[in-house]
Design a protein around this motif. Structure first.
Motif, short mmCIF file in Angstrom:
data_model
loop_
_atom_site.label_atom_id
_atom_site.label_comp_id
_atom_site.label_asym_id
_atom_site.label_seq_id
_atom_site.Cartn_x
_atom_site.Cartn_y
_atom_site.Cartn_z
N ASP A 58 33.53 73.08 9.93
CA ASP A 58 33.29 74.53 9.90
C ASP A 58 33.76 75.14 11.20
O ASP A 58 33.94 74.43 12.20
CB ASP A 58 31.79 74.83 9.74
CG ASP A 58 31.41 74.98 8.28
OD1 ASP A 58 32.23 75.46 7.49
OD2 ASP A 58 30.30 74.57 7.92
N ALA A 59 33.89 76.46 11.20
CA ALA A 59 34.36 77.17 12.39
C ALA A 59 33.50 76.82 13.60
O ALA A 59 32.26 76.88 13.54
CB ALA A 59 34.29 78.67 12.14
N PRO A 60 34.13 76.47 14.74
CA PRO A 60 33.34 76.11 15.93
C PRO A 60 32.41 77.23 16.40
O PRO A 60 31.31 76.95 16.87
CB PRO A 60 34.41 75.78 16.98
CG PRO A 60 35.72 76.10 16.40
CD PRO A 60 35.58 76.26 14.93
N LEU A 61 32.84 78.49 16.27
CA LEU A 61 31.96 79.60 16.71
C LEU A 61 30.69 79.64 15.85
O LEU A 61 29.59 79.81 16.36
CB LEU A 61 32.71 80.93 16.58
CG LEU A 61 33.65 81.31 17.73
CD1 LEU A 61 34.46 82.56 17.36
CD2 LEU A 61 32.86 81.56 19.01
N LEU A 62 30.87 79.50 14.55
CA LEU A 62 29.72 79.51 13.65
C LEU A 62 28.82 78.30 13.93
O LEU A 62 27.58 78.43 13.98
CB LEU A 62 30.22 79.50 12.20
CG LEU A 62 29.19 79.23 11.12
CD1 LEU A 62 28.11 80.30 11.12
CD2 LEU A 62 29.87 79.19 9.74
N CYS A 63 29.44 77.13 14.13
CA CYS A 63 28.66 75.91 14.37
C CYS A 63 27.81 76.05 15.64
O CYS A 63 26.65 75.64 15.67
CB CYS A 63 29.58 74.70 14.50
SG CYS A 63 30.39 74.30 12.94
#
Ligand SMILES: Cc1ncc(COP(=O)(O)O)c(C=O)c1O
Length: 454
Positions: free
Chosen positions: A342-347
């Motif tokens: 998943d997107a690193p920012l979201l994670c």
């Protein structure tokens, strides 16, 4: 008179994207070079991305101007409407107010053109002739085909084999917009040939298709790679969704209590939620719910660690929740949600407990989609239906507790090309396959990359 839709004029469309990077509650771990374990620099990405997008990936600026030409094309369908789901509210008998931001009005039928148009624009400006990409259900491939067509670029799409077979009409869309489409894994790339040699019957996965598209771009000087989700610049372009929603809720005199989106790689969720996350980080009391399938439970059952973004290990290492880059999810109908990471920012925000995550099996998701179609009329994409299921559950909880909350979801796309999935659901043929993901995940996690020197 009660209103059902809140519109913005074309003049009211936001002129800048919102970049969450400078507002994060903790630093974002950098992408790492798999060979050295050191953070990668802009030049490491220059073989496959234009410099403007590489700069957006790490920009410290909170607001990034949307180029005039991108805004001009956005106006073909933007601003998109915010709907009040009054019929759904009545059917549920809930005191909650439910809103949905309708991204299905784009020509390709989903939120994906918001970044496809921007990416095609920056690549064209950099003198690139062709874009190569992967697609799951075909939503991203069709969005990029549309954008390339508008900017006079060629487009090559590696489409996950199971979706290529299940969703022939999205392939037709891509063909109409001039793209070449191949069922992945193919024998056109070394990555594809290696995967086929190991497992000739593989249904394919987004991770495999990404390997093929990256290799294609890296081997051709006039070709760049384009990713439909996960990376910071993709999430950035999608913030137009949340920024419009913010203005529309203000017009309705609302403050959201709960914001909901489905998560494949995280782009529609992030684009919708990040402009509101800023408020939460400044102390506003609101919840964010990221919804994924139990067949590919990245945020709810994955491990927060460095992993490759693709199956063959061609990408940099990314710090994210991952099921392991060798994890191949079962062929569920929400093809766009079958990604191992998943997107690193979201994670990071899930790790910091700013955002909650939950997972649902297919059948209850389609049940919620049917209720939505019966009451609000629009048939949701199976991916979008995950967000609807969570909104319905929260609205029911509001009924039990008699709390009139404001629930807002991102309606990421329509399901007009997913009717075979609806037929299967109506005939009782949809399986809630979880294929014991725990055992599969444990196996895939043993194949995580080892960082040099660690
Ligand atoms: C309609 C729709 N919603 C959601 C997604 C999931 O992608 P993302 O998490 O990047 O928004 C997809 C992916 O193809 C999609 O087609």
């Amino acid at each position: 008179m009660e209103s059902y839709k809140i519109h913005l004029s074309e003049q009211e469309m936001p002129q800048e994207w919102y970049n969450l990077l400078p507002d994060l509650p903790a630093p974002l771990p950098p992408y790492l070079h798999p060979g050295t374990g050191e953070p990668i620099g802009p030049q490491d990405l220059a073989a496959i991305f234009p410099m403007e997008l590489i700069q957006q990936e790490v920009s410290p600026e909170r607001w990034i101007p949307i180029p005039d030409e991108v805004r001009r094309i956005y106006r073909l369908w933007r601003p998109s409407p915010l709907h009040r789901a009054r019929n759904l509210e009545a059917a549920l008998g809930t005191p909650a107010r439910i809103y949905y931001k309708n991204e299905s009005v784009s020509p390709a039928g989903s939120h994906k053109p918001n970044t496809a148009v921007a990416q095609a624009y920056y690549n064209k400006a950099a003198g690139i002739k062709r874009l190569a990409t992967e697609t799951g259900a075909g939503q991203w491939g069709s969005a990029l085909a549309l954008a390339c067509n508008l900017f006079g670029l060629e487009c090559t799409v590696y489409m996950v084999k199971v979706s290529y077979q299940q969703k022939p009409y999205r392939r037709s869309l891509m063909h109409i917009w001039g793209a070449s489409v191949y069922p992945s894994p193919t024998d056109r790339t070394q990555a594809g040939r290696q995967i086929l040699a190991r497992d000739p019957e593989t249904p394919g996965s987004l991770g495999m298709a990404i390997s093929e598209a990256v290799e294609d771009a890296a081997c051709h000087a006039d070709t760049n790679y384009s990713l439909g989700s996960v990376l910071n610049h993709v999430l950035l372009h999608q913030t137009i969704v949340g920024l419009e929603t913010k203005k529309q809720l203000a017009l309705a005199g609302e403050e959201p209590d709960i914001l909901i989106g489905c998560v494949g790689g995280g782009s529609n969720f992030a684009g919708f939620c990040f402009p509101f996350v800023r408020g939460k980080l400044q102390g506003k009391d609101r919840r964010f719910i990221a919804v994924e399938p139990t067949a590919c439970p990245t945020l709810t059952k994955g491990t927060y660690t460095y992993d490759f973004g693709d199956t063959a290990g061609l990408t940099p290492l990314i710090m994210m929740y991952t099921l392991g880059h060798s994890f191949v999810p079962s062929g569920i109908h929400a093809g766009g949600l079958r990604y191992h990471g998943d997107a690193p920012l979201l994670c990071l925000l899930v790790h910091e407990k700013v955002i909650e995550a939950r997972a649902y099996p297919q059948n209850p998701v389609f049940e919620a989609a049917r209720l939505f179609a019966e009451t609000e009329g629009i048939i949701p994409a199976p991916e979008t239906a995950h967000a609807i299921k969570a909104a319905v559950d929260e609205a029911r909880l509001c009924k039990e507790t008699n709390r009139p909350k404001c629930i807002v979801l991102n309606f990421s796309g329509h399901g007009h090309f997913d009717l075979a999935a609806y037929d299967a659901y109506l005939e009782g043929q949809l399986q809630d396959i979880e294929l014991d993901p725990d055992a599969m995940i444990q196996k895939a996690l043993t194949e995580l990359p080892k960082l040099p020197g660690k």
